[in-house]
Write a protein that holds these residues in place. Sequence first.
Motif: not given
Length: 431
Positions: A29, A95, A217
């Motif tokens: 990320r 997130h 991710q």
Amino acid sequence: MTDPIETSKSTSALNPNPNASPTTLLHPRREPFEHGLLPIQKLMFADPVQALSPLKRKFASSSTRRVDSAALADALQISSDHACLVLDTLASVLHSDSGDVDSLAADLLDLILYLYIQSYKKLLSRPHKDSAALADVWPSMSAFDGYLSALSPLQLVRCNTRRFIPSQADEEAHQLSYLQKHLANILSLLSEPVEGEGEEFMVLTMEGFEHLGFLIQFGEKGSDEVPLSQAAPFFANSDPDMPAVPVPSSQVLDWLLQNIASSLEHVTEKNHAKENGAPCDSYQDVAMADTSPSSVKPLPSVRSPFFIEGVSKSSYVKQASDLKNSSVKVINCHDSVIYILAPLRYATVYGCSDATIVLGAVGKAVRIEHCERVHVITAAKRVCIANCRECVFFLGVNHCPLIVGDNHKLQVSEPQVFPFASAARIYEITL
């Protein structure tokens, strides 16, 4: 650093084919690494595991497992202002939006992951062979990576900037390598010992595993990201009404390292193909020789930011209907007027000079770095200004701006846009 946890005997039973090739690429990320770093010396731990383990033990027994600013200031021996800044910045790079509701306290595991990556060092630009000859009065030490940039924004563009600034693929590979190196330590902080089995046998719950979504991710190009627990074979299709069985940390480590290695290989292949002139469908950099507004295009993946690069002596406009991305980067634009009239989550302005840049409402954070004689007009939740000179900022912000590094002759709009008159000084860090 702690040693990787040894593999449990039950690994093969939980994952009958641990050597199977990953079908979905793992990506870091970008937000924590690009918008979450704070140049506070006391947060840069020589041994993060040793420094953060006491923090985990202290608050793990709490019923809410949340840490407020007073408790954080006491645990890390930092000022209350810095503790508030840590929690506020963490909230901006979480997130999930649900964690951003209350920045007065943070989830313990999210906080540990955030504090751990404060030791991350950004990928340095390649030095110019004649940098001494090109140097002027711009000796700006980066507030975040300690890199001394002797060149002003205009000098950078004159010496063919793209040759010296790392590409997005370079940065992703650097972040993946960092995660590869530190993953065993990170998992040890997220794991729990099994009662009666000795502390050397550690397991990771589904809840603990999902906190890794702060750093990584899964998702293919052009598609939405895959929920982290659904990408893992040991937690996929778990019954929502029944807690998933904890998994040996060693199994999670092996599986993630395999995915990181595959992703690194994929990024390296694309870099190699680009260097050899082969067509590349991802991480395409806009060539400096072709940077008219009509040539500036978004990267194909909705996961990547939309790039506006190298606009010179022009006006450039993008509206909400023109953008599929929630993040925008304005890089190396000079003597231009740029309008981004669209709602965004993140925005970055880097290496621009003599330009006026208007950004639409930015829900998470704006970062402005290494700019000269730039006017920035934006409504945003948070703004970070680093290593800028003779710039003017018209800000409508929810939180006081963070001003760090070597800044000279900055002007900020009237203080009534802040919650209180002295807000601009609360989060000022000079190195």
